[in-house]
Design a protein around this motif. Structure first.
Motif, PDB file in Angstrom:
ATOM      1  N   GLN A  10       2.499  -4.053 -22.831  1.00 42.65           N
ATOM      2  CA  GLN A  10       1.515  -3.487 -21.912  1.00 42.65           C
ATOM      3  C   GLN A  10       0.139  -4.120 -22.139  1.00 42.65           C
ATOM      4  OE1 GLN A  10       2.182   0.650 -22.856  1.00 42.65           O
ATOM      5  NE2 GLN A  10       3.675   0.893 -21.215  1.00 42.65           N
ATOM      6  N   ALA A  11      -0.202  -4.382 -23.390  1.00 42.73           N
ATOM      7  CA  ALA A  11      -1.482  -5.025 -23.702  1.00 42.73           C
ATOM      8  C   ALA A  11      -1.503  -6.468 -23.183  1.00 42.73           C
ATOM      9  CB  ALA A  11      -1.746  -4.991 -25.209  1.00 42.73           C
ATOM     10  N   ILE A  12      -0.388  -7.176 -23.330  1.00 47.56           N
ATOM     11  CA  ILE A  12      -0.287  -8.553 -22.828  1.00 47.56           C
ATOM     12  C   ILE A  12      -0.445  -8.565 -21.311  1.00 47.56           C
ATOM     13  CG2 ILE A  12       1.311 -10.496 -22.503  1.00 47.56           C
ATOM     14  CD1 ILE A  12       2.459  -9.729 -25.332  1.00 47.56           C
ATOM     15  N   GLU A  13       0.231  -7.645 -20.637  1.00 48.43           N
ATOM     16  CA  GLU A  13       0.139  -7.566 -19.181  1.00 48.43           C
ATOM     17  C   GLU A  13      -1.277  -7.213 -18.740  1.00 48.43           C
ATOM     18  OE1 GLU A  13       3.218  -4.717 -18.322  1.00 48.43           O
ATOM     19  OE2 GLU A  13       4.741  -6.277 -18.096  1.00 48.43           O
ATOM     20  N   LYS A  14      -1.915  -6.294 -19.452  1.00 42.25           N
ATOM     21  CA  LYS A  14      -3.285  -5.891 -19.115  1.00 42.25           C
ATOM     22  C   LYS A  14      -4.240  -7.073 -19.267  1.00 42.25           C
ATOM     23  CE  LYS A  14      -6.754  -2.375 -20.074  1.00 42.25           C
ATOM     24  NZ  LYS A  14      -7.100  -1.198 -20.880  1.00 42.25           N
ATOM     25  N   GLU A  15      -4.073  -7.830 -20.336  1.00 44.88           N
ATOM     26  CA  GLU A  15      -4.921  -9.004 -20.561  1.00 44.88           C
ATOM     27  C   GLU A  15      -4.677 -10.050 -19.471  1.00 44.88           C
ATOM     28  OE1 GLU A  15      -5.574 -12.578 -23.811  1.00 44.88           O
ATOM     29  OE2 GLU A  15      -4.823 -10.648 -24.534  1.00 44.88           O
ATOM     30  N   ALA A  16      -3.415 -10.262 -19.112  1.00 42.54           N
ATOM     31  CA  ALA A  16      -3.099 -11.221 -18.054  1.00 42.54           C
ATOM     32  C   ALA A  16      -3.729 -10.780 -16.739  1.00 42.54           C
ATOM     33  CB  ALA A  16      -1.583 -11.358 -17.904  1.00 42.54           C
ATOM     34  N   ASP A  17      -3.637  -9.486 -16.435  1.00 46.41           N
ATOM     35  CA  ASP A  17      -4.213  -8.955 -15.208  1.00 46.41           C
ATOM     36  C   ASP A  17      -5.730  -9.189 -15.172  1.00 46.41           C
ATOM     37  OD1 ASP A  17      -4.046  -7.274 -12.711  1.00 46.41           O
ATOM     38  OD2 ASP A  17      -5.356  -5.982 -13.917  1.00 46.41           O
ATOM     39  N   SER A  18      -6.397  -8.904 -16.275  1.00 41.75           N
ATOM     40  CA  SER A  18      -7.854  -9.076 -16.315  1.00 41.75           C
ATOM     41  C   SER A  18      -8.255 -10.548 -16.295  1.00 41.75           C
ATOM     42  CB  SER A  18      -8.455  -8.372 -17.535  1.00 41.75           C
ATOM     43  OG  SER A  18      -8.031  -8.998 -18.725  1.00 41.75           O
ATOM     44  N   SER A  19      -7.309 -11.445 -16.609  1.00 43.61           N
ATOM     45  CA  SER A  19      -7.577 -12.888 -16.596  1.00 43.61           C
ATOM     46  C   SER A  19      -7.181 -13.539 -15.271  1.00 43.61           C
ATOM     47  CB  SER A  19      -6.829 -13.569 -17.741  1.00 43.61           C
ATOM     48  OG  SER A  19      -7.282 -13.091 -18.980  1.00 43.61           O
ATOM     49  N   GLY A  20      -6.705 -12.741 -14.308  1.00 40.72           N
ATOM     50  CA  GLY A  20      -6.406 -13.279 -12.984  1.00 40.72           C
ATOM     51  C   GLY A  20      -4.951 -13.298 -12.575  1.00 40.72           C
ATOM     52  N   LEU A  21      -4.035 -13.068 -13.505  1.00 45.08           N
ATOM     53  CA  LEU A  21      -2.625 -12.945 -13.147  1.00 45.08           C
ATOM     54  C   LEU A  21      -2.370 -11.458 -12.915  1.00 45.08           C
ATOM     55  CD1 LEU A  21       0.169 -14.269 -12.777  1.00 45.08           C
ATOM     56  CD2 LEU A  21       0.585 -13.865 -15.211  1.00 45.08           C
ATOM     57  N   THR A  22      -2.526 -11.033 -11.670  1.00 41.75           N
ATOM     58  CA  THR A  22      -2.505  -9.607 -11.352  1.00 41.75           C
ATOM     59  C   THR A  22      -1.123  -8.992 -11.563  1.00 41.75           C
ATOM     60  OG1 THR A  22      -1.921  -9.947  -9.024  1.00 41.75           O
ATOM     61  CG2 THR A  22      -4.302  -9.968  -9.592  1.00 41.75           C
ATOM     62  N   TYR A  23      -1.110  -7.675 -11.681  1.00 39.23           N
ATOM     63  CA  TYR A  23       0.160  -6.955 -11.795  1.00 39.23           C
ATOM     64  C   TYR A  23       1.045  -7.260 -10.586  1.00 39.23           C
ATOM     65  CZ  TYR A  23      -1.716  -4.288 -15.722  1.00 39.23           C
ATOM     66  OH  TYR A  23      -2.234  -3.926 -16.941  1.00 39.23           O
ATOM     67  N   GLU A  24       0.428  -7.349  -9.411  1.00 43.07           N
ATOM     68  CA  GLU A  24       1.188  -7.669  -8.205  1.00 43.07           C
ATOM     69  C   GLU A  24       1.826  -9.053  -8.320  1.00 43.07           C
ATOM     70  OE1 GLU A  24      -0.427  -8.796  -4.024  1.00 43.07           O
ATOM     71  OE2 GLU A  24      -0.160  -6.607  -4.026  1.00 43.07           O
ATOM     72  N   MET A  25       1.081 -10.017  -8.843  1.00 46.30           N
ATOM     73  CA  MET A  25       1.620 -11.367  -9.025  1.00 46.30           C
ATOM     74  C   MET A  25       2.749 -11.360 -10.054  1.00 46.30           C
ATOM     75  SD  MET A  25      -2.042 -13.320  -9.079  1.00 46.30           S
ATOM     76  CE  MET A  25      -1.575 -15.040  -9.020  1.00 46.30           C
ATOM     77  N   MET A  26       2.579 -10.591 -11.125  1.00 48.30           N
ATOM     78  CA  MET A  26       3.634 -10.502 -12.139  1.00 48.30           C
ATOM     79  C   MET A  26       4.900  -9.921 -11.533  1.00 48.30           C
ATOM     80  SD  MET A  26       1.722  -9.299 -15.637  1.00 48.30           S
ATOM     81  CE  MET A  26       0.049  -8.829 -15.175  1.00 48.30           C
ATOM     82  N   MET A  27       4.741  -8.910 -10.665  1.00 54.20           N
ATOM     83  CA  MET A  27       5.898  -8.287 -10.019  1.00 54.20           C
ATOM     84  C   MET A  27       6.584  -9.285  -9.089  1.00 54.20           C
ATOM     85  SD  MET A  27       6.017  -4.646  -8.018  1.00 54.20           S
ATOM     86  CE  MET A  27       5.008  -3.926  -9.292  1.00 54.20           C
ATOM     87  N   GLU A  28       5.782 -10.037  -8.338  1.00 52.96           N
ATOM     88  CA  GLU A  28       6.348 -11.057  -7.452  1.00 52.96           C
ATOM     89  C   GLU A  28       7.112 -12.106  -8.259  1.00 52.96           C
ATOM     90  OE1 GLU A  28       6.464 -11.290  -4.086  1.00 52.96           O
ATOM     91  OE2 GLU A  28       5.484  -9.328  -3.945  1.00 52.96           O
ATOM     92  N   ASN A  29       6.516 -12.565  -9.359  1.00 52.39           N
ATOM     93  CA  ASN A  29       7.167 -13.575 -10.203  1.00 52.39           C
ATOM     94  C   ASN A  29       8.476 -13.047 -10.789  1.00 52.39           C
ATOM     95  OD1 ASN A  29       5.050 -15.344  -9.728  1.00 52.39           O
ATOM     96  ND2 ASN A  29       4.024 -14.908 -11.657  1.00 52.39           N
ATOM     97  N   ALA A  30       8.443 -11.825 -11.300  1.00 51.28           N
ATOM     98  CA  ALA A  30       9.645 -11.240 -11.903  1.00 51.28           C
ATOM     99  C   ALA A  30      10.734 -11.037 -10.861  1.00 51.28           C
ATOM    100  CB  ALA A  30       9.300  -9.916 -12.580  1.00 51.28           C
TER     101      ALA A  30
END
Length: 183
Positions: A10-30
């Protein structure tokens, strides 16, 4: 392979989101990655069919993205919504030609879909669940297990999105009702 706890993920995902890889983008990629795996596994399948058990969280979102991609590729794709409201991902899935299993006799419709499906995507629960399971989810998973057991060799390939629903990813504990995954 590096293993992380749920909290660390969750911390890794939060950091990625704040760095521009949004949760929505992560969901699309997954979701697209999941669809790509399914497409590779069933490359020669004629009239392929997929059913997804779609939970309310990000795991369910990943599943909807995958089902949408499969529908676009010509698959018969169906989604059984588990505690998920119709949202933008559901709308996009329907626009791609997918079908939501709902209404009267929804579980019977799900059972009919599973009987003819090539693949069952388990996106009910994700990595953050804690045991014991809530009664309604436990009953659904138990019924799906019974259905899969009754199909024996004709059962679809069960693919867990992240981890099988009913597995506590921190402790490794497994609920009696957990859906065993083939992949």
């Amino acid at each position: 392979m590096k293993l992380v706890t749920v909290t660390q993920m969750q911390a890794i995902e939060k950091e990625a989101d704040s760095s521009g890889l949004t949760y929505e983008m992560m969901m699309e990629n997954a979701g697209q990655g999941l669809a790509d795996v399914v497409l590779d596994l069933f490359v020669d399948e004629i009239e392929p069919e997929a059913v997804g058990l779609v939970g309310p969280g990000n795991n369910g979102g990943d599943t909807l993205v995958a089902l949408t991609a499969l529908a676009i590729e010509g698959w018969q794709a169906r989604a059984y919504l588990v505690k998920r409201k119709k949202d933008a991902l559901v709308k996009r899935f329907l626009e791609a030609g997918g079908e939501v299993i709902s209404g009267e006799n929804a579980f019977e419709k799900l059972a009919e879909a599973v009987e003819v499906a090539d693949v069952l995507l388990d996106g009910v629960l994700g990595t953050g669940i804690q045991l014991p399971l809530k009664k309604d989810v436990a009953e659904l998973l138990s019924e799906v297990n019974d259905l899969l057991d009754s199909l024996e060799e004709d059962a679809p390939l069960v693919i867990a999105v992240d981890c099988p629903s009913g597995v506590d990813c921190d402790s490794g504990a497994v609920a009696e009702e957990a859906l065993p995954a083939d992949l």
